[in-house]
Design a protein around this motif. Structure first.
Motif, PDB file in Angstrom:
ATOM      1  N   MET A 107       0.826  -1.209   0.000  1.00 40.21           N
ATOM      2  CA  MET A 107       0.000   0.000   0.000  1.00 40.21           C
ATOM      3  C   MET A 107       0.857   1.254   0.000  1.00 40.21           C
ATOM      4  SD  MET A 107      -2.997   1.175   2.670  1.00 40.21           S
ATOM      5  CE  MET A 107      -1.856   1.341   4.052  1.00 40.21           C
ATOM      6  N   THR A 108       0.658   2.081  -1.010  1.00 42.79           N
ATOM      7  CA  THR A 108       1.396   3.331  -1.119  1.00 42.79           C
ATOM      8  C   THR A 108       0.936   4.317  -0.048  1.00 42.79           C
ATOM      9  OG1 THR A 108       1.624   3.015  -3.498  1.00 42.79           O
ATOM     10  CG2 THR A 108       1.966   5.242  -2.660  1.00 42.79           C
ATOM     11  N   LEU A 109       1.891   4.962   0.586  1.00 39.98           N
ATOM     12  CA  LEU A 109       1.585   5.940   1.629  1.00 39.98           C
ATOM     13  C   LEU A 109       1.209   7.283   1.003  1.00 39.98           C
ATOM     14  CD1 LEU A 109       4.423   5.005   4.154  1.00 39.98           C
ATOM     15  CD2 LEU A 109       1.978   4.507   4.363  1.00 39.98           C
ATOM     16  N   THR A 110      -0.005   7.349   0.483  1.00 44.20           N
ATOM     17  CA  THR A 110      -0.531   8.582  -0.096  1.00 44.20           C
ATOM     18  C   THR A 110      -1.093   9.480   1.015  1.00 44.20           C
ATOM     19  OG1 THR A 110      -2.745   7.649  -0.370  1.00 44.20           O
ATOM     20  CG2 THR A 110      -1.184   7.339  -2.190  1.00 44.20           C
ATOM     21  N   ASP A 111      -1.401  10.717   0.676  1.00 47.37           N
ATOM     22  CA  ASP A 111      -1.999  11.636   1.652  1.00 47.37           C
ATOM     23  C   ASP A 111      -3.331  11.093   2.166  1.00 47.37           C
ATOM     24  OD1 ASP A 111       0.112  13.377   1.383  1.00 47.37           O
ATOM     25  OD2 ASP A 111      -0.905  14.703  -0.050  1.00 47.37           O
TER      26      ASP A 111
END
Length: 264
Positions: A107-111
């Motif tokens: 999981m990408t650590l997006t805002d």
């Protein structure tokens, strides 16, 4: 008078009963996530089919770098990992509804993710890349060259974020693996998926030997997400630190050929 007195007594009893229930619920709500998971004996992990991070072996068991690390973490806190395949676009709702306890799936650590979940420290580096048929790769080596293509992207993913940001014409599908199938079938010109998945799933020696990846669109990091304010994130950070120190994370990464992506 007697009827009025009985009615007043009933109201008082009901009021006390409701207060008692309220206290019970409040006690449950105050339980930490770590206590909650330990009490039920399972860490329910939300995943999608995403090699080499989470995917099923021939016996139907979930394996992969993330799956193996999740199982090891669960064991470290005295519970078992239970894997549940989720709709990626609904991951936050699944967490908040307690149908899962964490999202551990490259999981990408997006805002959006960091504002909606309690996230672990980053453990892997990644990027979004463009997937096209091998025989057309020479035509699509720059961002400008891909803008007229039709894309398949996973709904709610960092790939979809990139498609939106670049104003690309795209169709949202359930999983990154579905996006690859769209390109292989010719129903989409291209896909945007994680570079770690691309390295494992496309090119020579894979199930998609006729596909390749070309343009890198960004750089990003992977993390694990828990419910907002969960104490499990801090517990996992300790586990990551210990796993790096004793070499077990590196060993697991080598098994799935993602060691080059590990963060320092």
């Amino acid at each position: 008078m007697m009827k009025k007195l009985v009615a007043l007594v009933l109201v008082a009893v009901m009021g006390l009963s409701m207060v008692g229930c309220g206290k019970k619920d409040s006690s449950n709500d105050s339980k930490s996530d770590l206590e909650y998971v330990k009490e039920k004996g399972t860490l329910v992990v939300g995943v999608t089919d995403f090699a080499p991070m989470d995917y099923k072996d021939d016996s139907g068991n979930w394996i992969g770098f993330d799956a193996d690390m999740a199982s090891a973490f669960a064991e470290s806190i005295g519970v078992k990992a239970e894997f549940v395949e989720i709709d990626w676009d609904n991951k936050i709702m699944e967490l908040d509804g307690k149908t899962i306890d964490c999202v551990w799936n490259g999981m990408t650590l997006t805002d959006e993710v960091t504002s909606s979940m309690a996230c672990s420290d980053a453990y892997c580096n990644n990027a979004q890349v463009v997937i096209v048929p091998q025989d057309k790769a020479d035509q699509y080596q720059t961002v400008d060259s891909i803008k007229e293509l039709t894309f398949a992207v996973e709904a709610g993913s960092a790939g979809e974020d990139q498609a939106k940001e670049l104003g690309l014409n795209y169709t949202a599908v359930k999983a990154q693996s579905d996006a690859l199938m769209e390109v292989a079938a010719g129903t989409s010109d291209a896909a945007i998926i994680d570079s770690l998945m691309a390295a494992a799933m496309v090119g020579e020696g894979t199930g998609y030997a006729n596909l390749t990846y070309t343009v890198g669109l960004n750089s990003e990091e992977y993390g694990v997400g828990f419910r907002k304010d969960s104490d499990l994130a801090a517990e996992l950070n300790k586990f990551f630190k210990d796993s790096k120190a004793d070499g077990s994370m590196e060993k697991c990464a080598e098994k799935y050929k993602v060691q080059a992506a590990l963060t320092e």
